[in-house]
Design an enzyme around this catalytic site. Structure first.
Site, PDB file in Angstrom:
ATOM      1  N   GLU A   1       0.825  -1.220   0.000  1.00 38.02           N
ATOM      2  CA  GLU A   1       0.000   0.000   0.000  1.00 38.02           C
ATOM      3  C   GLU A   1       0.852   1.260   0.000  1.00 38.02           C
ATOM      4  OE1 GLU A   1      -3.357   2.046   2.891  1.00 38.02           O
ATOM      5  OE2 GLU A   1      -3.480  -0.094   2.443  1.00 38.02           O
ATOM      6  N   LYS A   2       2.035   1.174   0.618  1.00 37.20           N
ATOM      7  CA  LYS A   2       2.905   2.347   0.705  1.00 37.20           C
ATOM      8  C   LYS A   2       4.373   1.892   0.708  1.00 37.20           C
ATOM      9  CE  LYS A   2       0.684   3.385   4.580  1.00 37.20           C
ATOM     10  NZ  LYS A   2       0.023   2.183   5.090  1.00 37.20           N
TER      11      LYS A   2
ATOM     12  N   ASP B   1      -3.318  -2.617   3.192  1.00 35.93           N
ATOM     13  CA  ASP B   1      -3.646  -2.714   4.622  1.00 35.93           C
ATOM     14  C   ASP B   1      -4.817  -3.675   4.816  1.00 35.93           C
ATOM     15  OD1 ASP B   1      -1.676  -1.052   5.513  1.00 35.93           O
ATOM     16  OD2 ASP B   1      -2.927   0.724   5.677  1.00 35.93           O
TER      17      ASP B   1
ATOM     18  N   ASP C   1      -7.774  -3.868   5.729  1.00 33.38           N
ATOM     19  CA  ASP C   1      -9.093  -3.295   6.002  1.00 33.38           C
ATOM     20  C   ASP C   1      -9.802  -3.032   4.678  1.00 33.38           C
ATOM     21  OD1 ASP C   1      -7.838  -1.074   4.981  1.00 33.38           O
ATOM     22  OD2 ASP C   1      -7.878   0.083   6.837  1.00 33.38           O
TER      23      ASP C   1
ATOM     24  N   TYR D   1      -1.325  -3.083  13.683  1.00 32.56           N
ATOM     25  CA  TYR D   1      -2.016  -2.216  12.718  1.00 32.56           C
ATOM     26  C   TYR D   1      -2.976  -1.254  13.415  1.00 32.56           C
ATOM     27  CZ  TYR D   1      -4.859  -0.820   8.738  1.00 32.56           C
ATOM     28  OH  TYR D   1      -5.521  -0.088   7.788  1.00 32.56           O
TER      29      TYR D   1
ATOM     30  N   ARG E   1      -5.375   1.102  12.249  1.00 25.43           N
ATOM     31  CA  ARG E   1      -6.718   1.476  11.780  1.00 25.43           C
ATOM     32  C   ARG E   1      -7.705   0.325  11.979  1.00 25.43           C
ATOM     33  NH1 ARG E   1      -3.040   4.131   8.776  1.00 25.43           N
ATOM     34  NH2 ARG E   1      -3.458   6.305   8.198  1.00 25.43           N
TER      35      ARG E   1
END
Length: 785
Positions: free
Chosen positions: A7-8, A102, A104, A322, A324
């Site tokens: 993701e990043k 991530d 989610d 994590y 979030r």
């Protein structure tokens, strides 16, 4: 070739470190023996703007609303074009792809949307990274899952994104245009979650403004039992005089009389009810992001966004899991990690955490360990990486402290106490008291020691339950007691407390408390609130940034601005109460579990948006000390200076040409008649009809509307048509057939089409010109629509 898409960049680097080296660094990706690792920068694709569907939408026009795409477009973000090209090139070369977004809803979508955009048909697996330490990454990499297993999670995120677009794009335009009709320049950003959140603050502030304290009186009485004295509170009967609707005693004289009556001691009291029950309070659960943000806000005064940013830093330093997460439970498979984590906390430089860690019982398994409650992620806890207190900032230390404290609490025993409730009958009046006797302090030891230090009482840590902690003498039902003394105390009802960012975030999570419909309230009690763990803080921050909310005082209370009041007042209940939004959040949650469809959800959103766009078109935004135009009811009256002096005109000019005189700085709308030495009285009730007739025949500039009416009444020749400044009206005089009532303008849906003879022949134009400039070709006396 196996391709990991993170993701990043930071996540991509951590994954590469856990693959077989050496690592070769390339532009936008890393090469290892086990595969190639590349990354996105969050969403590298964005949803198309309205004008990217149709260039005509660049200009905001109420007639175009609602804008509902038939085929949704994604656009490569300008700043991410280079990285997108790198990812696409690597996907083309890959044999297998590992989705490393991530764990989610949003993380699932932002990699999936790239794969969909390039029409990827290659095998895709999913790695779920709840922590970035080496052991966690290697464990996750050894347990890859099929990406298709998370299709429903993607659908839920896609439905949310498109619903937010439909409501945000359309209603922001609709109500901004309504504001412009009222002469206001603000862009009113409206959101599916943002707007009902703002409304919570506006309503709370109005409760405070309208709050009137009520004085009432309570009576305390001391009774003596053979085993000791205890304090009770008088409970009035329903038939007692001087009570309000909430059974509060409002009459001080009655309180005095009762005290005098009790002091006569003409009889003994008797215990008519005695209940004693053992209660157990399970260990508090570890943190989801919301519960961490709320407690950090109460304990340290931290803003929700700061807590999220700090938790993200701790995650990237591999010290916590994590951030979030919307889950407060832990997988059974991680129970064995407790030994290492607790040992690290024992040797952590924080004296308090270390002392608590010494007392843990590692064999205790709290209710937090529950696989049935786990989805893609679990609660936020410390990892097996040892933290160095000196390497952390003060905010990082404090947030880490809270996370570690809640984790240690899982290995303390449950809190056990005896709850006692007693009712005394004395002189035909009831007195009650309750108390608790702690039998086993258990996990509460971790929180009671901090209560005074951090200005938090036990109830804040224990789900808000308030209990009296007084100890009571040993008694039983039917025991006799003696009245010792009594007094009454004056109390005042307290106003509701203003929201802070932390308490507003808690309100978003527990949204059922604020819904309007009673049945909906019951249904929504167990849902996840409005917004997501990752977006709630940013929504509150955005409301402040856009000037809807301001912070005030040391505690940073949230105060609505005048723009906020104006917006919430003009919006319909469907947008300002959270009922609909909360139900939609429940639907989105159901989508992630495989129930319902994206198409059905978006159709509901489209219908909702259409209804509200229609309402917006009939709306006028009237602020404080402003006057709605009584003629068109869509604009507000604006004070202007003309060659004949000050007057008031409609902000919706030229569509509405309402004007009126100024009297002491206010529009003259109160008088029933206009009295002049020059003219006879004019009946106010016929004013607007007369004005309409005048406006059809003159464009001589804005003068007092009363003067126009009076001139029309006194001078019939005034009805003659003057030279028009409007080309279409000028052409209309040269030749117009009276068939315009047959055709409603399809562009603005407000005016009628009329046939006009121009330089190039006949054409059709809207009677609502210049507000609507639509024109259509003529075909044998009919418009080509």
């Amino acid at each position: 070739m196996r391709l990991y898409i993170a993701e990043k960049p930071s996540m991509g680097a951590e994954i590469a470190k856990c693959l077989t080296g050496p690592i070769q660094r390339k532009d936008g990706y890393l090469i290892t023996k086990d595969g190639v690792v590349t990354w996105a920068f969050g969403h590298i694709l964005r949803q198309a703007e309205p004008d990217e569907y149709n260039a005509a939408y660049k200009k905001w026009n109420a007639a175009d609303l609602p804008i509902i795409p038939t085929k949704w477009k994604m656009i490569i973000d300008e700043s991410c074009k280079k990285q997108f090209g790198i990812i696409k090139n690597l996907i083309d070369k890959a044999d297998e792809i590992i989705h490393a977004g991530d764990p989610d809803r949003e993380g699932q979508l932002l990699i999936d949307e790239v794969l969909d955009y390039v029409h990827c048909q290659k095998p895709v697996k999913r790695i779920l990274l709840n922590a970035l330490d080496e052991e966690s990454i290697k464990k996750a990499n050894a347990n890859l899952r099929e990406n298709k297993d998370f299709l429903n999670l993607k659908k839920s995120a896609l439905a949310r994104a498109r619903a937010d677009w439909l409501i945000g794009m359309n209603l922001s335009r609709a109500y901004t245009l309504a504001a412009r009709r009222a002469g206001k320049k603000e862009v009113l950003a409206i959101g599916r979650v943002k707007t009902p959140t703002l409304a919570l603050v506006v309503r709370r502030e109005r409760e405070l403004q309208n709050f009137k304290p009520v004085d009432y009186f309570i009576i305390k009485a001391i009774f003596a039992h053979q085993n000791g004295e205890f304090i009770t509170t008088w409970k009035p009967q329903d038939t007692q005089k001087g009570l309000d609707s909430e059974n509060r005693l409002l009459d001080e004289n009655i309180a005095k009389d009762l005290i005098a009556k009790f002091a006569s001691k003409t009889e003994q009291g008797k215990i008519i009810a005695y209940q004693k029950a053992q209660k157990k309070e399970a260990q508090r659960l570890p943190f989801s992001l919301s519960t961490l943000q709320v407690l950090a806000g109460k304990r340290f005064g931290y803003e929700p966004q700061l807590v999220l940013d700090t938790a993200q830093k701790l995650y990237e330093k591999k010290l916590t899991t994590y951030p979030r997460s919307d889950c407060e439970y832990l997988p059974q498979s991680q129970f064995n990690d407790a030994k290492v984590i607790v040992h690290n906390l024992l040797n952590y430089q924080d004296e308090q955490l270390s002392s608590w860690a010494k007392k843990v019982d590692i064999s205790i398994k709290s209710r937090a360990w529950n696989d049935k409650k786990i989805t893609a992620h679990h609660a936020i806890i410390p990892t097996k990486i040892k933290a160095n207190l000196n390497a952390l900032s003060e905010v990082e230390r404090n947030v880490y402290f809270l996370i570690a404290q809640a984790y240690i609490a899982q290995f303390y025993s449950v809190h056990i106490y005896d709850q006692t409730k007693i009712t005394v009958m004395y002189m035909n009046e009831n007195f009650t008291t309750s108390g608790r006797t702690v039998k086993q302090l258990g996990w509460k030891e971790l929180y009671l020691q901090n209560a005074n230090k951090n200005n938090l009482n036990n109830s804040e840590e224990a789900n808000g339950k308030e209990e009296e902690n007084s100890s009571l003498p040993l008694m039983k039902k039917n025991d006799v007691v003696d009245y010792v003394d009594g007094k009454y105390e004056k109390k005042s009802t307290k106003p509701p407390t203003r929201f802070t960012s932390a308490t507003l975030l808690a309100g978003m999570k527990e949204i059922h408390k604020y819904v309007k419909d009673v049945e909906v309230k019951k249904k929504l009690k167990d849902i996840y609130g409005i917004g997501t763990e990752a977006t709630r803080a940013s929504i509150i921050e955005d409301l402040i940034k856009r000037g809807f909310l301001q912070t005030e005082g040391k505690k940073k209370y949230l105060i609505p601005t005048q723009t906020a009041y104006m917006l919430i007042d003009v919006l319909p209940d469907e947008m300002t109460y959270p009922d609909s939004t909360a139900i939609w959040e429940d639907y989105l949650h159901s989508l992630s579990e495989g129930e319902g469809s994206v198409e059905e959800f978006l159709q509901m959103q489209a219908n909702f948006t259409k209804d509200l766009c229609i309402k917006a078109n009939k709306t006028v935004l009237v602020g404080q000390n402003e006057y709605k135009c009584p003629r068109c009811k869509r604009g507000v009256l604006v004070k202007r200076n003309g060659k004949n002096g000050t007057f008031w005109g409609c902000s919706n000019f030229p569509t509405c040409r309402m004007t009126c005189n100024d009297v002491d700085g206010k529009p003259d709308l109160k008088a029933k008649t206009y009295v002049s030495s020059k003219y006879s009285n004019v009946n106010y009730s016929n004013f607007y009809d007369a004005l309409n007739e005048v406006e059809k025949t003159t464009d001589s500039g804005i003068i007092s509307a009363w003067d126009l009416v009076l001139q029309n009444k006194m001078n019939p020749s005034f009805n003659k048509v003057k030279k028009s400044a409007m080309p279409l009206e000028k052409q209309a005089k040269q030749g117009t057939k009276n068939v315009n009532s047959k055709y409603l303008c399809p562009h603005c849906k407000d005016g009628n089409l009329r046939r006009i003879h121009g330089k190039n022949g006949w054409f059709w134009a809207c009677s609502n010109y210049p507000h609507c400039t639509a024109t259509y070709d003529d075909n044998n006396g009919m418009p080509v629509i």
